[in-house]
Write an enzyme that holds these catalytic residues in place. Sequence first.
Site, PDB file in Angstrom:
ATOM      1  N   GLY A  86       0.853  -1.189   0.000  1.00 21.29           N
ATOM      2  CA  GLY A  86       0.000   0.000   0.000  1.00 21.29           C
ATOM      3  C   GLY A  86       0.880   1.226   0.000  1.00 21.29           C
ATOM      4  O   GLY A  86       2.060   1.145   0.341  1.00 21.29           O
ATOM      5  N   CYS A  94       5.223  -6.178   1.677  1.00 15.64           N
ATOM      6  CA  CYS A  94       5.549  -4.744   1.662  1.00 15.64           C
ATOM      7  C   CYS A  94       4.811  -3.979   2.771  1.00 15.64           C
ATOM      8  O   CYS A  94       5.093  -4.181   3.936  1.00 15.64           O
ATOM      9  CB  CYS A  94       5.279  -4.159   0.271  1.00 15.64           C
ATOM     10  SG  CYS A  94       6.170  -2.617   0.033  1.00 15.64           S
ATOM     11  N   TYR A  95       3.842  -3.128   2.432  1.00 19.23           N
ATOM     12  CA  TYR A  95       3.098  -2.462   3.511  1.00 19.23           C
ATOM     13  C   TYR A  95       2.511  -3.513   4.446  1.00 19.23           C
ATOM     14  O   TYR A  95       2.434  -3.313   5.657  1.00 19.23           O
ATOM     15  CB  TYR A  95       1.967  -1.595   2.936  1.00 19.23           C
ATOM     16  CG  TYR A  95       1.095  -0.968   4.006  1.00 19.23           C
ATOM     17  CD1 TYR A  95       1.458   0.231   4.599  1.00 19.23           C
ATOM     18  CD2 TYR A  95      -0.077  -1.598   4.429  1.00 19.23           C
ATOM     19  CE1 TYR A  95       0.683   0.791   5.596  1.00 19.23           C
ATOM     20  CE2 TYR A  95      -0.864  -1.045   5.423  1.00 19.23           C
ATOM     21  CZ  TYR A  95      -0.481   0.160   6.004  1.00 19.23           C
ATOM     22  OH  TYR A  95      -1.261   0.697   6.998  1.00 19.23           O
ATOM     23  N   HIS A 119       8.294  -7.691  -3.253  1.00 18.39           N
ATOM     24  CA  HIS A 119       7.052  -8.087  -3.945  1.00 18.39           C
ATOM     25  C   HIS A 119       7.217  -9.430  -4.652  1.00 18.39           C
ATOM     26  O   HIS A 119       7.709  -9.472  -5.784  1.00 18.39           O
ATOM     27  CB  HIS A 119       6.661  -7.009  -4.958  1.00 18.39           C
ATOM     28  CG  HIS A 119       6.147  -5.774  -4.313  1.00 18.39           C
ATOM     29  ND1 HIS A 119       4.825  -5.623  -3.938  1.00 18.39           N
ATOM     30  CD2 HIS A 119       6.780  -4.642  -3.921  1.00 18.39           C
ATOM     31  CE1 HIS A 119       4.665  -4.453  -3.359  1.00 18.39           C
ATOM     32  NE2 HIS A 119       5.833  -3.836  -3.329  1.00 18.39           N
ATOM     33  N   GLU A 154       5.002 -11.136  -6.030  1.00 21.33           N
ATOM     34  CA  GLU A 154       4.027 -11.279  -7.116  1.00 21.33           C
ATOM     35  C   GLU A 154       4.514 -10.736  -8.459  1.00 21.33           C
ATOM     36  O   GLU A 154       3.943 -11.045  -9.493  1.00 21.33           O
ATOM     37  CB  GLU A 154       2.695 -10.609  -6.728  1.00 21.33           C
ATOM     38  CG  GLU A 154       2.717  -9.084  -6.657  1.00 21.33           C
ATOM     39  CD  GLU A 154       3.253  -8.517  -5.341  1.00 21.33           C
ATOM     40  OE1 GLU A 154       3.939  -9.261  -4.622  1.00 21.33           O
ATOM     41  OE2 GLU A 154       3.016  -7.335  -5.049  1.00 21.33           O
ATOM     42  N   ASP A 196     -15.287 -12.295 -23.834  1.00 28.66           N
ATOM     43  CA  ASP A 196     -16.130 -12.425 -22.647  1.00 28.66           C
ATOM     44  C   ASP A 196     -17.563 -12.852 -22.994  1.00 28.66           C
ATOM     45  O   ASP A 196     -18.090 -13.790 -22.398  1.00 28.66           O
ATOM     46  CB  ASP A 196     -16.141 -11.119 -21.845  1.00 28.66           C
ATOM     47  CG  ASP A 196     -14.738 -10.707 -21.412  1.00 28.66           C
ATOM     48  OD1 ASP A 196     -13.858 -11.596 -21.387  1.00 28.66           O
ATOM     49  OD2 ASP A 196     -14.515  -9.523 -21.117  1.00 28.66           O
ATOM     50  N   LYS A 199      -9.092 -12.407 -16.953  1.00 28.88           N
ATOM     51  CA  LYS A 199      -9.188 -12.619 -18.408  1.00 28.88           C
ATOM     52  C   LYS A 199      -8.558 -13.954 -18.843  1.00 28.88           C
ATOM     53  O   LYS A 199      -9.119 -14.681 -19.659  1.00 28.88           O
ATOM     54  CB  LYS A 199      -8.467 -11.466 -19.119  1.00 28.88           C
ATOM     55  CG  LYS A 199      -8.747 -11.387 -20.594  1.00 28.88           C
ATOM     56  CD  LYS A 199     -10.066 -10.716 -20.811  1.00 28.88           C
ATOM     57  CE  LYS A 199     -10.357 -10.386 -22.239  1.00 28.88           C
ATOM     58  NZ  LYS A 199     -11.598  -9.585 -22.333  1.00 28.88           N
TER      59      LYS A 199
END
Length: 513
Positions: free
Chosen positions: A55, A82-83, A172, A174, A230, A369
């Site tokens: 954050g 992180c945060y 991070h 990710e 979609d 997606k």
Amino acid sequence: MDNELVLVIDFGGQYNQLIARRVREHNIYCEVISYKTPVEEIKARNPKGIIFTGGPNSVYLEDAPRMPKEIFEIGVPILGICYGIQFMVYSLGGIIGKANENAAAEFGRTDCEFDLSCPVFNDLNQKSVVWMSHNDYIEKLPEGFKAAGHSEKCPFAAIADDLRKFYGVQFHPEVNHTEEGKEMLGNFLYKVCGCKGDWTMSNYAKTAIAQIREKVGSGKVLLALSGGVDSSVACALLSKAVGDQLTCVFVDHGFMRKNEGDEVEAAFKDWNVNFVRVDASDRFIGKLEGVSDPETKRKTIGEEFIRVFEEEAKKIGKVDYLVQGTIYPDVIESGLGDAAVIKSHHNVGGLPDCVDFKEIIEPLRLLFKDEVRKLGTELGLADYLVWRQPFPGPGLAIRIMGEITREKLAILQDADLIFREEIAAAGLDRSINQYFAVLTNMRSVGVMGDDRTYDYALALRGVTTTDFMTADFARIPYEVLEKVSVRVVNEVKHINRVVYDVTSKPPATIEWE
Ligand code: XMP
């Protein structure tokens, strides 16, 4: 749905969606929820694990996002990122060093060394590169914690409390720049949280089909099919669930790419749905006569689209359910309200207002997606539709600069097809995220044989992007561009010049109008 659940608690970080995608890539279902969600509610959902996101704030700021300390008392493993790690440390009695007094800020690629006995780092390399982005730093750990990784500047790049199963990383995991980030998240999910990995698209399809059947009963369902990924996948799913109780209305405005209307129709030919293709091209071209302003084109097409859809819906009679192709990023972006960039979500503009129905069904609202594409394949949808590149609602109408005529439309359809064929032949059709031809309204002099020509210039556009908000022009090899140019000028009458657009977004947009 009774899948294993991991909850990603959003503290406003820019990578919150990415964390959720990474968890799902490990075949574990997860949802992003706001840090304002009551702890009782979180507990009631019985998550296998919790991840705190990063954050933009410092934990010691008065308005920094915080959760009540009861979140640490529900007996669920937590990974702070992180945060998230700083919030965990701060809440449990440790000390966070303030940015302005701190020499330990780190940004970008950073070498780290890990304690491999910590379950999050088991079986990984002792040294690897991670992606850091922090000002504040952990000065003192709370009781029960120990260091599990460090960098040159940061003695607590990773921390662990094995007893309570609380872990944290200052970096991070990710993002792809963290070399072993995927494996670290996998270790947390499988080794710490004890997940088994039961989130697969085939399970999802089974559950979703059963749920839709139960909800719809014998009711009638209406879906506006654009031929995009979609709405096509939603159509396939609904068709498996309720068969011919479903009516798909495909409004063909005539500005589709060459043969595209027929291809969409053919793709659903063998599906058990009522498929209505409305050939409204005359209507749309008529409405656009004399229109050259891009915004007026968009508006005119949007409004006419709704009129046509409305008329078709009336023919079908009373509809109980309307299907919308909302996907999970739309839900996160419009629902949580704390990420730095918030955009309101529009789907098929205005449709719900003009059709009388009982309820909306959004069968893809939990999926990213790439998961929607996987589901499409799982359901047996044609590759052509599953891997279709984005195509704007107004179609080729905004790729013909200025006023539209049938002749110009035919020229562009032919030229665009050649471009697509050559990109596919070069094996670039999945690596270039969007590519198309634009018929400019600029004419220039050329020479063909012994004759002077005065004809249109065609612009080719190809971009690479992840979110379509920013984009880079695709580095298409010259040989491929040359092939396209030679073929277009030889095969398509009234084009005597081909140019390639080498502008990124910003400052340009992807489309030309
Ligand atoms: P721009 O041109 O704004 O495009 O960089 C970003 C993405 O949005 C698509 N696009 C549209 N899609 N209706 C749509 O449904 C529109 O009016 C429209 N305009 C642009 C564009 O193709 C690209 O993927």
